[in-house]
Structures are given as structure tokens and as C-alpha cells.
Design a protein around this motif. Sequence first.
Motif, PDB file in Angstrom:
ATOM      1  N   PHE A  55       0.801  -1.217   0.000  1.00 40.68           N
ATOM      2  CA  PHE A  55       0.000   0.000   0.000  1.00 40.68           C
ATOM      3  C   PHE A  55       0.837   1.272   0.000  1.00 40.68           C
ATOM      4  CE2 PHE A  55      -2.694  -3.215   2.068  1.00 40.68           C
ATOM      5  CZ  PHE A  55      -3.715  -3.233   1.134  1.00 40.68           C
ATOM      6  N   HIS A  56       2.096   1.152  -0.306  1.00 38.44           N
ATOM      7  CA  HIS A  56       2.988   2.299  -0.289  1.00 38.44           C
ATOM      8  C   HIS A  56       3.934   2.168  -1.484  1.00 38.44           C
ATOM      9  CE1 HIS A  56       5.207   5.635   1.059  1.00 38.44           C
ATOM     10  NE2 HIS A  56       5.627   5.236   2.232  1.00 38.44           N
ATOM     11  N   VAL A  57       4.726   3.150  -1.710  1.00 35.06           N
ATOM     12  CA  VAL A  57       5.668   3.151  -2.828  1.00 35.06           C
ATOM     13  C   VAL A  57       6.776   2.140  -2.569  1.00 35.06           C
ATOM     14  CG1 VAL A  57       7.320   4.597  -4.070  1.00 35.06           C
ATOM     15  CG2 VAL A  57       5.169   5.570  -3.292  1.00 35.06           C
ATOM     16  N   ASN A  58       7.139   1.364  -3.594  1.00 30.31           N
ATOM     17  CA  ASN A  58       8.283   0.467  -3.476  1.00 30.31           C
ATOM     18  C   ASN A  58       9.538   1.293  -3.242  1.00 30.31           C
ATOM     19  OD1 ASN A  58       6.700  -1.768  -3.923  1.00 30.31           O
ATOM     20  ND2 ASN A  58       7.153  -1.874  -6.089  1.00 30.31           N
ATOM     21  N   GLN A  59      10.436   0.778  -2.424  1.00 35.69           N
ATOM     22  CA  GLN A  59      11.657   1.506  -2.089  1.00 35.69           C
ATOM     23  C   GLN A  59      12.880   0.670  -2.424  1.00 35.69           C
ATOM     24  OE1 GLN A  59      10.970   2.091   2.137  1.00 35.69           O
ATOM     25  NE2 GLN A  59      10.600   4.263   1.758  1.00 35.69           N
ATOM     26  N   ILE A  60      13.974   1.359  -2.707  1.00 31.96           N
ATOM     27  CA  ILE A  60      15.265   0.701  -2.820  1.00 31.96           C
ATOM     28  C   ILE A  60      16.055   1.106  -1.590  1.00 31.96           C
ATOM     29  CG2 ILE A  60      17.387   0.487  -4.142  1.00 31.96           C
ATOM     30  CD1 ILE A  60      15.734   0.794  -6.658  1.00 31.96           C
ATOM     31  N   LEU A  61      16.522   0.114  -0.852  1.00 31.23           N
ATOM     32  CA  LEU A  61      17.290   0.339   0.363  1.00 31.23           C
ATOM     33  C   LEU A  61      18.777   0.261   0.031  1.00 31.23           C
ATOM     34  CD1 LEU A  61      15.281  -1.963   2.804  1.00 31.23           C
ATOM     35  CD2 LEU A  61      14.918   0.452   2.317  1.00 31.23           C
ATOM     36  N   PHE A  62      19.553   1.181   0.576  1.00 31.25           N
ATOM     37  CA  PHE A  62      21.002   1.221   0.374  1.00 31.25           C
ATOM     38  C   PHE A  62      21.681   1.059   1.725  1.00 31.25           C
ATOM     39  CE2 PHE A  62      19.145   3.807  -2.998  1.00 31.25           C
ATOM     40  CZ  PHE A  62      19.724   3.232  -4.125  1.00 31.25           C
ATOM     41  N   LYS A  63      22.632   0.130   1.811  1.00 29.25           N
ATOM     42  CA  LYS A  63      23.315  -0.163   3.068  1.00 29.25           C
ATOM     43  C   LYS A  63      24.808   0.150   2.932  1.00 29.25           C
ATOM     44  CE  LYS A  63      23.655  -3.950   6.376  1.00 29.25           C
ATOM     45  NZ  LYS A  63      23.286  -5.357   6.592  1.00 29.25           N
ATOM     46  N   CYS A  64      25.344   0.928   3.886  1.00 27.22           N
ATOM     47  CA  CYS A  64      26.762   1.289   3.900  1.00 27.22           C
ATOM     48  C   CYS A  64      27.589   0.058   4.271  1.00 27.22           C
ATOM     49  CB  CYS A  64      27.009   2.415   4.896  1.00 27.22           C
ATOM     50  SG  CYS A  64      28.753   2.862   5.085  1.00 27.22           S
ATOM     51  N   SER A  65      28.697  -0.124   3.587  1.00 23.99           N
ATOM     52  CA  SER A  65      29.549  -1.289   3.847  1.00 23.99           C
ATOM     53  C   SER A  65      30.335  -1.161   5.143  1.00 23.99           C
ATOM     54  CB  SER A  65      30.520  -1.487   2.682  1.00 23.99           C
ATOM     55  OG  SER A  65      31.338  -0.335   2.537  1.00 23.99           O
ATOM     56  N   CYS A  66      30.484   0.050   5.650  1.00 26.13           N
ATOM     57  CA  CYS A  66      31.294   0.250   6.853  1.00 26.13           C
ATOM     58  C   CYS A  66      30.470   0.234   8.143  1.00 26.13           C
ATOM     59  CB  CYS A  66      32.062   1.565   6.754  1.00 26.13           C
ATOM     60  SG  CYS A  66      33.254   1.548   5.405  1.00 26.13           S
ATOM     61  N   CYS A  67      29.387   1.004   8.194  1.00 24.39           N
ATOM     62  CA  CYS A  67      28.637   1.134   9.453  1.00 24.39           C
ATOM     63  C   CYS A  67      27.265   0.462   9.418  1.00 24.39           C
ATOM     64  CB  CYS A  67      28.492   2.607   9.823  1.00 24.39           C
ATOM     65  SG  CYS A  67      27.437   3.544   8.703  1.00 24.39           S
ATOM     66  N   ASP A  68      26.887  -0.112   8.285  1.00 31.23           N
ATOM     67  CA  ASP A  68      25.600  -0.803   8.114  1.00 31.23           C
ATOM     68  C   ASP A  68      24.385   0.105   8.259  1.00 31.23           C
ATOM     69  OD1 ASP A  68      26.847  -3.197   7.564  1.00 31.23           O
ATOM     70  OD2 ASP A  68      26.758  -3.898   9.630  1.00 31.23           O
ATOM     71  N   SER A  69      24.555   1.419   8.108  1.00 26.53           N
ATOM     72  CA  SER A  69      23.392   2.313   8.111  1.00 26.53           C
ATOM     73  C   SER A  69      22.633   2.109   6.802  1.00 26.53           C
ATOM     74  CB  SER A  69      23.832   3.768   8.271  1.00 26.53           C
ATOM     75  OG  SER A  69      24.658   4.158   7.197  1.00 26.53           O
ATOM     76  N   ILE A  70      21.339   2.409   6.835  1.00 26.29           N
ATOM     77  CA  ILE A  70      20.487   2.159   5.674  1.00 26.29           C
ATOM     78  C   ILE A  70      19.764   3.436   5.271  1.00 26.29           C
ATOM     79  CG2 ILE A  70      18.513   0.856   4.815  1.00 26.29           C
ATOM     80  CD1 ILE A  70      19.305  -1.383   6.730  1.00 26.29           C
ATOM     81  N   LEU A  71      19.831   3.754   3.983  1.00 26.81           N
ATOM     82  CA  LEU A  71      19.070   4.850   3.380  1.00 26.81           C
ATOM     83  C   LEU A  71      18.033   4.231   2.461  1.00 26.81           C
ATOM     84  CD1 LEU A  71      21.977   7.229   2.277  1.00 26.81           C
ATOM     85  CD2 LEU A  71      20.648   7.355   4.373  1.00 26.81           C
TER      86      LEU A  71
END
Length: 98
Positions: free
Chosen positions: A45-61
Motif C-alpha cells: 500500500f505504499h511506494v516500493n523503495q530501494i534500500l542502500f546499506k553502507c559497507s562500513c557502518c551498516d546504516s540504511i538509506l
Amino acid sequence: MSSFKKPSGFFGGSIQEFIDELAPSCPFCGTVQPEWSSKLKKNLFHVNQILFKCSCCDSILAAPASDVCGMGSIPITTSGYVKNQSWHYASVMNIEII
């Protein structure tokens, strides 16, 4: 659920270009040119998203898939229509920190 992986191929190359231009360094750990991995998050029910994960700290955008693919700014798409109707500029991209 699929795991994060390094984008490759024609479609993956455009995903990689998107995140490299958007975030040349990680906004959390400050690593210059991190190796971003990505995955598609499908939402019913929402827009599909692409998640990006940093290789160093594992943060996600997260970014709307339509913005990553370049379709989020034209009014003929759902996200482009919503942006135009809600008085957002068509060139604005919404990035979420998860």
C-alpha cells in the motif's frame, strides 16, 4: 526476504550511479566512497523503495524506486502525479533514513 547485494548489470548500474551521486560519502560514518549494497523493498500500500546499506557502518538509506529509476518526476507515473498534486517540486527526491 532477499539480502543486500552489490548492484550489477544494466539496471544495477543505474542504481549504483544514483547512490554514488547522492551520497559520495556515508552521512553517518563519513566513509568516502563507501561500497553501497542495495535491495528492493516491496510495499503493498505504499511506494516500493530501494534500500542502500553502507559497507562500513551498516546504516540504511531508502529512496522511492521511481526516483531511483528516474520516473518519479513525470506526472504520468503515480509518484509524479502525487508530487504534482501535493505541491512538491517534481525534482525533489525523498530520502528516508532507516
